[in-house]
Structures are given as structure tokens and as C-alpha cells.
Design a protein around this motif. Structure first.
Motif, PDB file in Angstrom:
ATOM      1  N   GLY A 115      -1.240  27.514 -47.685  1.00  0.00           N
ATOM      2  CA  GLY A 115      -1.265  28.877 -48.048  1.00  0.00           C
ATOM      3  C   GLY A 115      -2.381  29.347 -49.012  1.00  0.00           C
ATOM      4  N   THR A 116      -2.071  30.713 -49.160  1.00  0.00           N
ATOM      5  CA  THR A 116      -3.115  31.279 -50.187  1.00  0.00           C
ATOM      6  C   THR A 116      -2.127  31.788 -51.342  1.00  0.00           C
ATOM      7  OG1 THR A 116      -2.665  33.454 -48.994  1.00  0.00           O
ATOM      8  CG2 THR A 116      -4.643  32.229 -48.545  1.00  0.00           C
TER       9      THR A 116
ATOM     10  N   TYR B  10      -1.866  25.009 -51.625  1.00  0.00           N
ATOM     11  CA  TYR B  10      -2.380  26.394 -51.577  1.00  0.00           C
ATOM     12  C   TYR B  10      -3.787  26.449 -52.043  1.00  0.00           C
ATOM     13  CZ  TYR B  10       2.545  27.656 -51.888  1.00  0.00           C
ATOM     14  OH  TYR B  10       3.869  27.911 -51.524  1.00  0.00           O
ATOM     15  N   THR B  11      -4.663  27.617 -51.582  1.00  0.00           N
ATOM     16  CA  THR B  11      -5.914  27.817 -52.296  1.00  0.00           C
ATOM     17  C   THR B  11      -5.862  29.238 -52.569  1.00  0.00           C
ATOM     18  OG1 THR B  11      -8.201  27.282 -52.002  1.00  0.00           O
ATOM     19  CG2 THR B  11      -7.328  28.515 -50.387  1.00  0.00           C
ATOM     20  N   TYR B  12      -6.956  29.769 -53.535  1.00  0.00           N
ATOM     21  CA  TYR B  12      -7.135  30.893 -53.967  1.00  0.00           C
ATOM     22  C   TYR B  12      -8.041  31.565 -53.027  1.00  0.00           C
ATOM     23  CZ  TYR B  12      -6.190  29.840 -58.777  1.00  0.00           C
ATOM     24  OH  TYR B  12      -5.570  29.375 -60.200  1.00  0.00           O
ATOM     25  N   ASP B  13      -7.589  32.907 -52.605  1.00  0.00           N
ATOM     26  CA  ASP B  13      -8.388  33.717 -51.627  1.00  0.00           C
ATOM     27  C   ASP B  13      -8.996  34.660 -52.653  1.00  0.00           C
ATOM     28  OD1 ASP B  13      -9.312  34.831 -49.295  1.00  0.00           O
ATOM     29  OD2 ASP B  13      -7.460  35.954 -48.968  1.00  0.00           O
ATOM     30  N   HIS B  14     -10.307  34.165 -52.964  1.00  0.00           N
ATOM     31  CA  HIS B  14     -11.302  35.171 -53.642  1.00  0.00           C
ATOM     32  C   HIS B  14     -12.721  35.080 -53.087  1.00  0.00           C
ATOM     33  CE1 HIS B  14      -8.433  36.341 -56.761  1.00  0.00           C
ATOM     34  NE2 HIS B  14      -7.963  34.858 -57.006  1.00  0.00           N
TER      35      HIS B  14
ATOM     36  N   PRO C 285     -20.215  26.535 -56.831  1.00  0.00           N
ATOM     37  CA  PRO C 285     -19.951  26.534 -55.466  1.00  0.00           C
ATOM     38  C   PRO C 285     -18.477  27.093 -55.354  1.00  0.00           C
ATOM     39  CG  PRO C 285     -21.056  24.537 -55.806  1.00  0.00           C
ATOM     40  CD  PRO C 285     -20.906  25.265 -57.127  1.00  0.00           C
ATOM     41  N   TRP C 286     -18.270  28.044 -54.005  1.00  0.00           N
ATOM     42  CA  TRP C 286     -17.019  28.584 -53.782  1.00  0.00           C
ATOM     43  C   TRP C 286     -16.797  28.877 -52.285  1.00  0.00           C
ATOM     44  CZ3 TRP C 286     -12.904  29.208 -57.287  1.00  0.00           C
ATOM     45  CH2 TRP C 286     -11.807  29.978 -56.777  1.00  0.00           C
ATOM     46  N   PHE C 287     -16.115  28.355 -51.646  1.00  0.00           N
ATOM     47  CA  PHE C 287     -15.736  28.508 -50.116  1.00  0.00           C
ATOM     48  C   PHE C 287     -14.832  29.734 -50.045  1.00  0.00           C
ATOM     49  CE2 PHE C 287     -18.037  24.601 -51.082  1.00  0.00           C
ATOM     50  CZ  PHE C 287     -19.228  24.803 -50.349  1.00  0.00           C
ATOM     51  N   GLY C 288     -14.661  30.121 -48.452  1.00  0.00           N
ATOM     52  CA  GLY C 288     -13.655  31.093 -48.287  1.00  0.00           C
ATOM     53  C   GLY C 288     -12.318  30.457 -47.899  1.00  0.00           C
TER      54      GLY C 288
END
Length: 315
Positions: A84-85, A49-53, A63-66
């Protein structure tokens, strides 16, 4: 992989404990980002998963990507890993545009996408579009519209809806999701209204534990609090006549009193995971290590947990 029905009885694959990971979108794709997703598949994680922020806490000036572009790229370099998110929220999303992106990503990944979704909070996302932060009640009101409309958008070829906060006018989503009737929702919720949404629309439920116990609580207090959340989830299921066993239960770690110790060794993780499996959890999610952050951890121990942790637990 989830096998989803849209009726109250949902068919899921075996609910033995799974181990997944979170890869925060902090590394450039060609500067180590790609390698993390490939490694997650190689290590045998069930889902990455990754965070959706738009940004997050201590990473605000780093750094922070979409999330959606990152998951799309990850889909192209993996074959079996679910993606997933954890989690998407209404803070800067609209159901109509989000549904189109999710349908496309489900297609690109070959049906490997899970949407983790929650009501959002008062972080940087809450004001990035220039709006005042919503109160908890306003977030709950929006979430109560957001989830059912997104459900419809991902299951219907054309959707029209006029809501207080979100509307759709003949919004098309053709050909629909690869996963039928749509990709699974993993709903993050602990309050009554959110739990009702989880029971009605979710294929999985997500918790991080009780935030009041994050700093000074004990592991025993945390387990008791999570057991209380599960009891309230069961009540929400009973109210609509759905069996709670039909839902996956996901624990996103890193926010309970054991956050600084559970990844110290395989034994520490197995002890932690076993106690939560006994509560009924079917998936444990651990953060991929990030040096010099709250998610710092020994990379070798992390990989050993991935390859040996569940086998040791089963043994």
C-alpha cells in the motif's frame, strides 16, 4: 485482507492488532530494494507500505523512486504480503490516471493493495509541477472532490464527472478491481472535512498523531490528542449512521514523542503498541530502518519486534 462492502455496514476481518511496516523507496531495486520487500513478507508483517511522494524532506537530494512502480515490483516478488501507499495525495496525482494504475496494481498483486490517501501538504510535491502551493482550504477542497471521484472510477466501468478541480469523460476502468467493489481506502485525516470523507469512503483511517506535539510533547499528551481525533472520527460516523467499529484504525509511527525510543527494544515497542491498542487502533506501522536518517534503528531489534512483538503483547 479487507473484505469490503460499499454499503454503510462494511465487513472486515478480525480487528486484532496487526503490525505493518513502511519501506521508503530510497534503495535501488537491485541494490537492496527488492530484498527489503521479500524480508517484510518473511518477517510476517501484515502490510508493507511506501510513501507516494516525488521526494521527501531530508531525502530530497538522495535517491528516491516512484511508489507505483516500486509496489508493482514488490507484488511480483511477494505472495501474501499486503501492499500500500501511506499516503497518496492530489499534489501530483489525477483521479483518472491514478485509478487506472491502481486497478492494474490490484490485478498484478492478486488483490493485495490498500490505498492510503490524504490531502497532501506543502512539501516538495506541492510545487514540483510548477504550481503555487495550495492553501489548507484549497487542499481540503481538492481532496473533497478527489476521493469521491476516485471511488467512482474504481467501482464503475465508465465514469463521467465535471468538477471544479477534477473531471472525467467516459473514463473506462475495465475489468475493475480484484477486490470488490474496489480496493480499500485508508484515509489520513484529522480535520472535520477529511474525517467526513473517511467515514463516507474509507475502510481504514490513518493518523500520525498530533504534529504540534512532535518535538516537545509528552507521550501522555500525545495519547490524549489522538483520543480526541478518534472522538471526532466517531462523531463523523454518527452523522452518517455508520458504526465506527466497521473501520480499521491505523497509526503510522515515527511522528509522536516516542519516535526515538519506541524501537529501542521489544519491551519499549510492546508498551507503546499496547497503549495505542487500548485507544482502539487495529494496526501499528513502523518504518524499516534507514541508516544515517531520522529512521535509523537497530536492524536486529526491528526484526525481533516483527517476529515477537505482537506475541508478547498478546501474552
Amino acid at each position: 485482507m479487507f473484505h469490503v462492502k460499499h454499503e454503510q455496514g462494511r465487513s472486515l476481518e478480525s480487528m486484532s492488532l496487526r503490525l505493518s511496516t513502511v519501506i521508503l523507496p530510497v534503495r535501488p531495486w537491485h541494490g537492496g530494494g527488492r530484498d527489503q520487500w521479500v524480508r517484510a513478507e518473511r518477517l510476517g508483517f501484515h502490510t508493507a507500505y511506501t510513501y507516494d511522494h516525488l521526494t521527501w524532506r531530508s531525502f530530497r537530494d538522495l535517491p528516491w523512486f516512484g511508489a507505483i512502480p516500486t509496489l508493482t515490483a514488490a507484488a511480483a516478488v511477494t505472495e501474501t504480503l499486503r501492499l500500500g501507499t501511506l499516503v497518496t495525495s492530489p499534489n501530483f496525482r489525477h483521479p483518472v490516471t491514478l485509478a487506472k494504475e491502481l486497478m492494474s496494481l490490484d490485478d498484478i498483486s492478486g488483490g493485495r493493495l490498500t490505498l492510503g490517501i490524504g490531502a497532501g501538504g506543502n512539501g516538495f510535491d506541492a510545487t514540483a509541477l510548477g504550481q503555487d502551493p495550495w492553501t489548507p482550504r484549497e487542499r481540503a477542497d481538492r481532496f473533497a472532490e478527489f476521493v469521491p471521484l476516485l471511488d467512482r472510477l474504481l467501482t464503475e466501468a465508465a465514469t463521467s464527472e465535471r468538477g471544479t478541480f477534477y473531471s472525467a469523460d467516459e473514463a473506462r476502468n475495465i475489468p475493475g478491481c480484484v477486490q470488490r467493489p474496489r480496493l480499500p481506502f485508508a484515509v489520513a485525516a484529522t480535520g472535520p472535512r477529511g474525517l467526513k470523507l473517511a467515514a463516507a469512503h474509507g475502510q481504514a483511517w490513518v493518523t500520525t498523531g498530533d504534529p504540534k506535539l512532535f518535538e516537545e510533547g509528552t507521550p501522555e499528551q500525545s495519547l490524549a490528542a489522538i483520543a480526541g481525533q478518534l472522538a471526532r472520527l466517531d462523531k463523523a460516523f454518527a452523522e452518517i449512521g455508520r458504526a465506527p467499529e466497521s473501520m480499521e484504525k491505523i497509526l503510522l509511527t515515527g511522528f509522536t514523542p516516542e519516535r526515538t525510543t519506541m524501537l529501542d527494544s521489544v519491551d519499549a515497542f510492546v508498551d507503546f503498541a499496547g497503549r495505542h491498542q487500548e485507544l482502539g487502533f487495529t494496526e501499528i506501522v513502523i518504518h524499516a530502518p534507514i541508516p544515517d536518517s531520522e529512521f535509523a534503528a537497530d536492524e536486529k531489534v526491528f526484526e525481533k519486534i516483527a517476529t515477537e512483538g505482537l506475541a508478547q503483547l498478546a501474552g
